[in-house]
Scaffold this active site. Structure first.
Site, mmCIF file in Angstrom:
data_model
loop_
_atom_site.group_PDB
_atom_site.id
_atom_site.type_symbol
_atom_site.label_atom_id
_atom_site.label_comp_id
_atom_site.label_asym_id
_atom_site.label_seq_id
_atom_site.Cartn_x
_atom_site.Cartn_y
_atom_site.Cartn_z
ATOM 1 N N THR A 108 9.489 -12.633 9.915
ATOM 2 C CA THR A 108 10.954 -12.613 9.708
ATOM 3 C C THR A 108 11.402 -11.428 8.869
ATOM 4 O OG1 THR A 108 10.819 -13.877 7.661
ATOM 5 C CG2 THR A 108 10.950 -15.138 9.716
ATOM 6 N N ASP A 200 1.293 0.414 3.936
ATOM 7 C CA ASP A 200 1.532 -0.762 3.091
ATOM 8 C C ASP A 200 1.108 -0.428 1.662
ATOM 9 O OD1 ASP A 200 1.630 -4.163 3.535
ATOM 10 O OD2 ASP A 200 0.928 -3.281 1.643
ATOM 11 N N ASP A 203 -1.462 -2.826 -0.061
ATOM 12 C CA ASP A 203 -2.816 -2.691 0.491
ATOM 13 C C ASP A 203 -3.467 -1.394 0.044
ATOM 14 O OD1 ASP A 203 -2.644 -5.104 1.767
ATOM 15 O OD2 ASP A 203 -2.161 -4.278 3.731
HETATM 16 O O1 LIG Z 1 12.437 -3.872 1.514
HETATM 17 P P1 LIG Z 1 11.560 -4.912 2.141
HETATM 18 O O2 LIG Z 1 11.752 -4.976 3.636
HETATM 19 O O3 LIG Z 1 11.697 -6.256 1.499
HETATM 20 O O4 LIG Z 1 10.060 -4.428 1.987
HETATM 21 C C1 LIG Z 1 9.572 -3.913 0.791
HETATM 22 C C2 LIG Z 1 8.590 -4.841 0.163
HETATM 23 O O5 LIG Z 1 7.396 -4.895 0.948
HETATM 24 C C3 LIG Z 1 6.279 -4.605 0.126
HETATM 25 O O6 LIG Z 1 5.758 -5.743 -0.461
HETATM 26 P P2 LIG Z 1 4.842 -6.782 0.368
HETATM 27 O O7 LIG Z 1 5.686 -7.844 0.973
HETATM 28 O O8 LIG Z 1 3.956 -6.023 1.293
HETATM 29 O O9 LIG Z 1 4.014 -7.484 -0.762
HETATM 30 P P3 LIG Z 1 2.790 -6.902 -1.618
HETATM 31 O O10 LIG Z 1 3.388 -5.994 -2.645
HETATM 32 O O11 LIG Z 1 2.161 -8.115 -2.192
HETATM 33 O O12 LIG Z 1 1.875 -6.159 -0.683
HETATM 34 C C4 LIG Z 1 6.865 -3.682 -0.901
HETATM 35 O O13 LIG Z 1 6.048 -3.522 -2.029
HETATM 36 C C5 LIG Z 1 8.191 -4.316 -1.192
HETATM 37 O O14 LIG Z 1 8.144 -5.343 -2.143
HETATM 38 O O1 LIG Z 2 6.661 0.778 4.772
HETATM 39 C C1 LIG Z 2 6.551 -0.267 4.106
HETATM 40 C C2 LIG Z 2 7.495 -1.319 4.192
HETATM 41 C C3 LIG Z 2 7.322 -2.411 3.420
HETATM 42 N N1 LIG Z 2 6.264 -2.493 2.582
HETATM 43 C C4 LIG Z 2 5.364 -1.496 2.491
HETATM 44 O O2 LIG Z 2 4.417 -1.585 1.704
HETATM 45 N N2 LIG Z 2 5.523 -0.410 3.254
HETATM 46 MG MG LIG Z 3 2.275 -5.222 0.920
#
Ligand SMILES: O=P(O)(O)OC[C@H]1O[C@H](OP(=O)(O)OP(=O)(O)O)[C@H](O)[C@@H]1O
Ligand SMILES: O=c1cc[nH]c(=O)[nH]1
Ligand SMILES: [Mg+2]
Length: 209
Positions: A108, A200, A203
């Site tokens: 989503t 990511d 990651d």
């Molecule tokens: O602007 P958005 O569409 O919300 O996406 C950005 C988010 O996605 C990533 O986190 P992620 O959900 O991958 O979590 P993580 O930091 O645990 O990897 C990133 O660090 C942000 O928090």
């Molecule tokens: O490009 C992207 C988008 C969301 N979260 C990430 O870590 N990378």
């Molecule tokens: Mg992430």
């Protein structure tokens, strides 16, 4: 509407290039994110108010300046925001750190909240929300909502890379919040990843996939 500040200092842009590079190792990625966070804070704090003080040098009295009593709260969005915490604390060591745990549902793209722990005096602090990536803006908006629901104001957002979609979303939802980024990229792909982006961020910081 919140302003968007692009931190275009050559050192930031140089390091961001290696952060983007898929061949950069986890160890180097982590170090570079830490360094860029420090450099961005240097830019962001450029307008901090100063007050006059006098100190006695070994020679005579000197009229000098110190930052006038502003207290910072640093709010990393878990996980990836953690990668920027130490870099900010290098320049703002007295900041308190509040954690907001969010992950983005891969189907989503909506943020899911799983943890919130804020300093008890959070209402008295200027807050800097940090996350390397501002993609759809859902996570940043949710983190700012968490803070505002508790009565916080004086909030800034600092990210390494933003998508135009994320910038527009935060400006719409939180017009009082200024955004600081090292780059605004081209667009989001079908999976909500920033293009060209860096992949990511979580990651790459922690060596997971
Ligand atoms: O602007 P958005 O569409 O919300 O996406 C950005 C988010 O996605 C990533 O986190 P992620 O959900 O991958 O979590 P993580 O930091 O645990 O990897 C990133 O660090 C942000 O928090
Ligand atoms: O490009 C992207 C988008 C969301 N979260 C990430 O870590 N990378
Ligand atoms: Mg992430």
């Amino acid at each position: 509407m919140g302003k968007v500040h692009i931190c275009d200092h050559p050192l930031i842009q140089h390091k961001l290039t290696y952060i983007r590079d898929e061949n950069t190792t986890t160890k180097d990625f982590r170090a570079l994110v830490d360094e860029v966070a420090t450099l961005m804070v240097y830019e962001i704090t450029r307008d901090l108010p100063l007050q006059q003080v006098q100190v006695k040098t070994p020679v005579t009295m000197a009229d000098c300046q110190v930052i006038s009593g502003r207290m910072l709260g640093l709010i990393p969005i878990l996980r990836a925001g953690l990668g920027m915490v130490d870099g900010v604390l290098k320049l703002m060591p007295a900041a308190k750190v509040g954690h907001v745990g969010l992950y983005r549902d891969p189907d989503t793209l909506q943020p899911v909240e799983y943890y919130v722990k804020l300093p008890t005096d959070v209402l008295e602090r200027d807050l800097l929300v940090i996350d390397p990536m501002l993609a759809t803006g859902g996570s940043a908006n949710a983190a700012i909502d968490v803070l505002k629901r508790r009565g916080c104001s004086r909030i800034k957002l600092m990210c390494l890379i933003a998508a135009p979609e994320g910038v527009a979303s935060v400006q719409k939802e939180h017009p009082d919040v200024d955004i600081y980024v090292a780059a605004v990229d081209d667009h989001l792909n079908d999976h909500g990843y920033i293009v060209p982006g860096l992949g990511d961020a979580g990651d790459r910081l922690y060596g997971t996939d």
